[in-house]
Design an enzyme around this catalytic site. Structure first.
Site, PDB file in Angstrom:
ATOM      1  N   LYS A 146      54.455  41.001  45.291  1.00  0.00           N
ATOM      2  CA  LYS A 146      54.407  42.486  45.087  1.00  0.00           C
ATOM      3  C   LYS A 146      53.813  42.965  46.389  1.00  0.00           C
ATOM      4  CE  LYS A 146      53.723  42.518  40.149  1.00  0.00           C
ATOM      5  NZ  LYS A 146      52.952  42.368  38.873  1.00  0.00           N
ATOM      6  N   GLN A 185      47.092  42.908  36.935  1.00  0.00           N
ATOM      7  CA  GLN A 185      47.824  41.679  36.690  1.00  0.00           C
ATOM      8  C   GLN A 185      47.416  41.048  35.425  1.00  0.00           C
ATOM      9  OE1 GLN A 185      50.530  40.847  38.744  1.00  0.00           O
ATOM     10  NE2 GLN A 185      51.161  39.580  36.782  1.00  0.00           N
ATOM     11  N   ASP A 198      52.752  50.597  36.017  1.00  0.00           N
ATOM     12  CA  ASP A 198      53.245  49.583  35.286  1.00  0.00           C
ATOM     13  C   ASP A 198      53.747  50.120  33.872  1.00  0.00           C
ATOM     14  OD1 ASP A 198      53.162  47.045  36.053  1.00  0.00           O
ATOM     15  OD2 ASP A 198      51.112  46.267  35.691  1.00  0.00           O
TER      16      ASP A 198
END
Ligand code: NAP
Length: 293
Positions: free
Chosen positions: A52, A96, A119
């Site tokens: 990322k 994460q 997200d």
């Protein structure tokens, strides 16, 4: 059989994002900024976060990784989330997953401001997706939808079988593909570990989306001629490679591919599309903040 090249498609989308960033910089504005919180030292999570970061660099975003020890308490993590919610220099941030067992993931997800939830995991954004409202579509389903769109694959009236019902892949992609939209307008069946005779469903599928995490689960005799097969699975299996493992998808690619009209490879299919979709969501957050949407 046509290979759905997520690597090439994501590269072209990255170039479009980079061009938009250049446009903003020319105007004297700051770069979009994505932050990732990484708790603990899980190897796969570190790789995903590094990917990322690399992608941010490619499109010209600022990126920050907040590395916290595995011993971080839930309260400490929630405090970091609150701080990022308030930080005006951050357009979007992700936590994460998975988190260490002593932290309640859902509590942390719900603490993220929906306007920075790139997200797309916050219940408000999930709810908006279910209602067909504008939202941050979570990255993997967003990447799949984009790939279908970019290749001009007809979804209207098709039977789509989604293997897996997770909140991050199975459920949202089933929702998107059953929506009155394009891509969409599918008749969707969701299968999971309690589904009996899965092959009876997959054999009637025009589109199969495999998101189980079971390497090679989808075999040739489960797929009808001409089907579109999207393989979301990423499993590290021990192998005599430099890293000691190789990545396997949920589809027995060599046997299934000859029967397909389109199929994604693993790696190089859904994976790169997921990352570029996160970049698109971050750009969306940046634009919303600057009233550019
Ligand atoms: P998950 O949360 O573990 O969900 C897996 C789903 O598959 C569950 O619904 C489970 O059923 C079902 N399942 C598992 N084994 C099954 C079996 N033998 N038969 C039928 N159903 C079965 O996984 P996830 O987060 O959705 O991820 C799925 C896969 O996609 C993983 O390999 C993951 O690494 C990969 N992934 C890839 C990307 C990407 O960017 N390419 C992004 C996200 C995830 P139950 O609900 O009944 O347990």
């Amino acid at each position: 059989m046509i290979l759905l090249d997520g690597k090439a498609t994501s590269a072209s989308l990255q170039a479009q994002i980079a061009a938009e960033v250049d446009f903003f910089l020319d105007k004297g504005w700051r770069r979009p900024h994505l932050t990732a919180i990484l708790v603990g030292d899980d190897g796969a999570s570190q790789t995903y976060v590094a990917n990322k970061e690399r992608s941010c660099k490619k499109v010209g975003f600022d990126s920050t990784v907040l590395r916290l020890p595995a011993s971080t308490t839930e309260e400490e993590l929630l405090n970091e989330v609150k701080r990022l919610n308030r930080d005006d220099s951050v357009d979007g941030f992700i936590i994460q997953l998975p988190l260490p067992k002593h932290i309640d993931e859902q509590k942390v997800i719900e603490a993220v401001s929906p306007s920075k939830d790139v997200d797309g995991f916050h219940p408000e954004n999930v709810g908006r997706l279910c209602l067909g409202l504008d939202t941050f579509i979570s990255a993997t389903p967003y990447g799949i939808i984009t790939l279908l769109e970019e290749y001009g694959i007809e979804t209207r009236g098709k039977h789509c079988v989604v293997l897996g019902r997770s909140n991050i892949v199975g459920r949202p992609i089933a929702n998107l593909l059953s929506a009155k939209a394009r891509p969409g307008d599918c008749t969707v069946t969701i299968c999971h570990s309690r589904t009996q005779n899965i092959e009876e469903y997959t054999r009637s599928a025009d589109i199969i989306i495999a998101a189980l995490g079971v390497p090679g689960f989808v075999k040739a005799d489960m797929v009808k001629e001409g089907a579109v097969v999207i393989d979301v699975g990423i499993t590290r299996v021990p192998a005599e490679t430099e890293k000691g493992y190789r990545i396997m998808g949920d589809v027995d690619f060599d046997a299934v591919a000859p029967k397909c009209s389109y199929i994604t490879p693993v790696p190089g299919g859904v994976g790169p599309m997921t990352i570029v979709s996160l970049m698109r969501n971050t750009l969306k957050a940046y634009k919303a903040k600057h009233n550019l949407a």
